[in-house]
Motif scaffolding. Structure first.
Motif, PDB file in Angstrom:
ATOM      1  N   ALA A   1       0.835  -1.206   0.000  1.00  0.00           N
ATOM      2  CA  ALA A   1       0.000   0.000   0.000  1.00  0.00           C
ATOM      3  C   ALA A   1       0.870   1.256   0.000  1.00  0.00           C
ATOM      4  CB  ALA A   1      -0.936  -0.005   1.201  1.00  0.00           C
ATOM      5  N   ALA A   2       1.930   1.268   0.783  1.00  0.00           N
ATOM      6  CA  ALA A   2       2.832   2.423   0.830  1.00  0.00           C
ATOM      7  C   ALA A   2       3.516   2.627  -0.523  1.00  0.00           C
ATOM      8  CB  ALA A   2       3.867   2.251   1.932  1.00  0.00           C
ATOM      9  N   PHE A   3       3.918   1.522  -1.145  1.00  0.00           N
ATOM     10  CA  PHE A   3       4.552   1.602  -2.469  1.00  0.00           C
ATOM     11  C   PHE A   3       3.618   2.269  -3.469  1.00  0.00           C
ATOM     12  CE2 PHE A   3       4.925  -0.399  -6.692  1.00  0.00           C
ATOM     13  CZ  PHE A   3       6.174   0.067  -7.057  1.00  0.00           C
ATOM     14  N   TYR A   4       2.369   1.803  -3.524  1.00  0.00           N
ATOM     15  CA  TYR A   4       1.430   2.372  -4.497  1.00  0.00           C
ATOM     16  C   TYR A   4       1.033   3.806  -4.139  1.00  0.00           C
ATOM     17  CZ  TYR A   4       1.497  -1.754  -7.269  1.00  0.00           C
ATOM     18  OH  TYR A   4       1.935  -2.772  -8.073  1.00  0.00           O
ATOM     19  N   ALA A   5       1.000   4.134  -2.863  1.00  0.00           N
ATOM     20  CA  ALA A   5       0.752   5.530  -2.483  1.00  0.00           C
ATOM     21  C   ALA A   5       1.886   6.413  -3.006  1.00  0.00           C
ATOM     22  CB  ALA A   5       0.624   5.669  -0.968  1.00  0.00           C
ATOM     23  N   CYS A   6       3.115   5.924  -2.907  1.00  0.00           N
ATOM     24  CA  CYS A   6       4.264   6.683  -3.428  1.00  0.00           C
ATOM     25  C   CYS A   6       4.195   6.820  -4.941  1.00  0.00           C
ATOM     26  CB  CYS A   6       5.569   6.008  -3.033  1.00  0.00           C
ATOM     27  SG  CYS A   6       5.966   6.171  -1.290  1.00  0.00           S
ATOM     28  N   VAL A   7       3.805   5.747  -5.610  1.00  0.00           N
ATOM     29  CA  VAL A   7       3.674   5.810  -7.071  1.00  0.00           C
ATOM     30  C   VAL A   7       2.635   6.857  -7.456  1.00  0.00           C
ATOM     31  CG1 VAL A   7       2.929   4.536  -9.133  1.00  0.00           C
ATOM     32  CG2 VAL A   7       4.448   3.440  -7.489  1.00  0.00           C
TER      33      VAL A   7
ATOM     34  N   GLN B   1       1.556   9.437  -5.719  1.00  0.00           N
ATOM     35  CA  GLN B   1       2.060  10.782  -5.427  1.00  0.00           C
ATOM     36  C   GLN B   1       3.092  11.205  -6.460  1.00  0.00           C
ATOM     37  OE1 GLN B   1       3.420  10.274  -1.402  1.00  0.00           O
ATOM     38  NE2 GLN B   1       1.396  10.636  -0.537  1.00  0.00           N
ATOM     39  N   GLY B   2       3.950  10.284  -6.850  1.00  0.00           N
ATOM     40  CA  GLY B   2       4.954  10.594  -7.863  1.00  0.00           C
ATOM     41  C   GLY B   2       4.330  10.892  -9.215  1.00  0.00           C
ATOM     42  N   MET B   3       3.293  10.131  -9.565  1.00  0.00           N
ATOM     43  CA  MET B   3       2.601  10.381 -10.825  1.00  0.00           C
ATOM     44  C   MET B   3       1.925  11.751 -10.807  1.00  0.00           C
ATOM     45  SD  MET B   3       1.023   6.629 -11.701  1.00  0.00           S
ATOM     46  CE  MET B   3       0.271   7.135 -13.250  1.00  0.00           C
ATOM     47  N   SER B   4       1.394  12.122  -9.667  1.00  0.00           N
ATOM     48  CA  SER B   4       0.778  13.439  -9.536  1.00  0.00           C
ATOM     49  C   SER B   4       1.819  14.533  -9.769  1.00  0.00           C
ATOM     50  CB  SER B   4       0.148  13.589  -8.154  1.00  0.00           C
ATOM     51  OG  SER B   4      -0.365  14.877  -7.966  1.00  0.00           O
ATOM     52  N   THR B   5       2.985  14.357  -9.179  1.00  0.00           N
ATOM     53  CA  THR B   5       4.068  15.321  -9.362  1.00  0.00           C
ATOM     54  C   THR B   5       4.513  15.365 -10.814  1.00  0.00           C
ATOM     55  OG1 THR B   5       4.813  15.015  -7.090  1.00  0.00           O
ATOM     56  CG2 THR B   5       6.416  15.940  -8.635  1.00  0.00           C
ATOM     57  N   GLN B   6       4.676  14.180 -11.418  1.00  0.00           N
ATOM     58  CA  GLN B   6       5.073  14.128 -12.826  1.00  0.00           C
ATOM     59  C   GLN B   6       4.058  14.842 -13.705  1.00  0.00           C
ATOM     60  OE1 GLN B   6       7.943  12.729 -14.302  1.00  0.00           O
ATOM     61  NE2 GLN B   6       8.581  12.806 -12.158  1.00  0.00           N
TER      62      GLN B   6
ATOM     63  N   ALA C   1       4.387  15.865 -17.455  1.00  0.00           N
ATOM     64  CA  ALA C   1       4.336  14.547 -18.086  1.00  0.00           C
ATOM     65  C   ALA C   1       2.981  14.357 -18.755  1.00  0.00           C
ATOM     66  CB  ALA C   1       4.563  13.446 -17.060  1.00  0.00           C
ATOM     67  N   GLY C   2       3.014  13.798 -19.929  1.00  0.00           N
ATOM     68  CA  GLY C   2       1.781  13.578 -20.678  1.00  0.00           C
ATOM     69  C   GLY C   2       1.140  12.241 -20.353  1.00  0.00           C
ATOM     70  N   PRO C   3      -0.028  11.997 -20.930  1.00  0.00           N
ATOM     71  CA  PRO C   3      -0.756  10.758 -20.665  1.00  0.00           C
ATOM     72  C   PRO C   3       0.040   9.492 -20.992  1.00  0.00           C
ATOM     73  CG  PRO C   3      -2.185  12.328 -21.762  1.00  0.00           C
ATOM     74  CD  PRO C   3      -0.806  12.916 -21.775  1.00  0.00           C
ATOM     75  N   ALA C   4       0.789   9.502 -22.079  1.00  0.00           N
ATOM     76  CA  ALA C   4       1.560   8.311 -22.453  1.00  0.00           C
ATOM     77  C   ALA C   4       2.611   7.984 -21.389  1.00  0.00           C
ATOM     78  CB  ALA C   4       2.217   8.508 -23.817  1.00  0.00           C
ATOM     79  N   GLU C   5       3.296   8.995 -20.906  1.00  0.00           N
ATOM     80  CA  GLU C   5       4.310   8.787 -19.854  1.00  0.00           C
ATOM     81  C   GLU C   5       3.664   8.274 -18.576  1.00  0.00           C
ATOM     82  OE1 GLU C   5       8.115   8.897 -17.924  1.00  0.00           O
ATOM     83  OE2 GLU C   5       7.473   8.734 -19.988  1.00  0.00           O
TER      84      GLU C   5
ATOM     85  N   ILE D   1       4.313   4.661 -16.604  1.00  0.00           N
ATOM     86  CA  ILE D   1       4.612   4.542 -15.171  1.00  0.00           C
ATOM     87  C   ILE D   1       3.617   3.599 -14.506  1.00  0.00           C
ATOM     88  CG2 ILE D   1       4.680   5.784 -12.972  1.00  0.00           C
ATOM     89  CD1 ILE D   1       5.646   8.259 -14.662  1.00  0.00           C
ATOM     90  N   ALA D   2       2.329   3.763 -14.817  1.00  0.00           N
ATOM     91  CA  ALA D   2       1.304   2.898 -14.230  1.00  0.00           C
ATOM     92  C   ALA D   2       1.526   1.442 -14.617  1.00  0.00           C
ATOM     93  CB  ALA D   2      -0.082   3.358 -14.665  1.00  0.00           C
ATOM     94  N   ALA D   3       1.877   1.191 -15.859  1.00  0.00           N
ATOM     95  CA  ALA D   3       2.122  -0.183 -16.305  1.00  0.00           C
ATOM     96  C   ALA D   3       3.298  -0.795 -15.554  1.00  0.00           C
ATOM     97  CB  ALA D   3       2.371  -0.218 -17.808  1.00  0.00           C
ATOM     98  N   LEU D   4       4.356  -0.020 -15.365  1.00  0.00           N
ATOM     99  CA  LEU D   4       5.507  -0.526 -14.609  1.00  0.00           C
ATOM    100  C   LEU D   4       5.137  -0.802 -13.155  1.00  0.00           C
ATOM    101  CD1 LEU D   4       8.282   1.742 -16.100  1.00  0.00           C
ATOM    102  CD2 LEU D   4       8.106  -0.746 -16.330  1.00  0.00           C
ATOM    103  N   ALA D   5       4.338   0.082 -12.573  1.00  0.00           N
ATOM    104  CA  ALA D   5       3.916  -0.119 -11.186  1.00  0.00           C
ATOM    105  C   ALA D   5       3.056  -1.371 -11.059  1.00  0.00           C
ATOM    106  CB  ALA D   5       3.158   1.099 -10.675  1.00  0.00           C
ATOM    107  N   MET D   6       2.177  -1.604 -12.008  1.00  0.00           N
ATOM    108  CA  MET D   6       1.317  -2.784 -11.939  1.00  0.00           C
ATOM    109  C   MET D   6       2.104  -4.067 -12.148  1.00  0.00           C
ATOM    110  SD  MET D   6      -1.417  -1.701 -10.829  1.00  0.00           S
ATOM    111  CE  MET D   6      -2.181  -3.317 -10.789  1.00  0.00           C
TER     112      MET D   6
END
Length: 62
Positions: free
Chosen positions: A22-28, A30-35, A40-44, A48-53
């Motif tokens: 849960a902490a890992f995905y919360a960080c992802v 938050q990081g995506m929000s910052t990106q 960062a565009g939708p493709a980027e 990131i989401a695909a790598l996280a999953m």
């Protein structure tokens, strides 16, 4: 569905560090929000989401 129910149903393997997961995905997220904020565009963001999953533990039951 709670993480304990996901574990008992086989959606998350027993012994998984669910708090760490849960902490890992919360960080992802938050990081995506910052990106996104920084341009960062939708493709980027999808990349990131695909790598996280890919880090999500495989289900043990169907």
């Amino acid at each position: 569905m709670s993480t304990s129910r996901r574990t008992s149903s086989g959606r998350i393997p027993a012994g998984t560090d669910t708090a760490g997961l849960a902490a890992f995905y919360a960080c992802v997220i938050q990081g995506m929000s910052t990106q996104s904020r920084d341009g960062a565009g939708p493709a980027e963001l999808r990349r990131i989401a695909a790598l996280a999953m890919a880090a999500y533990p495989p289900a043990t039951a169907t």
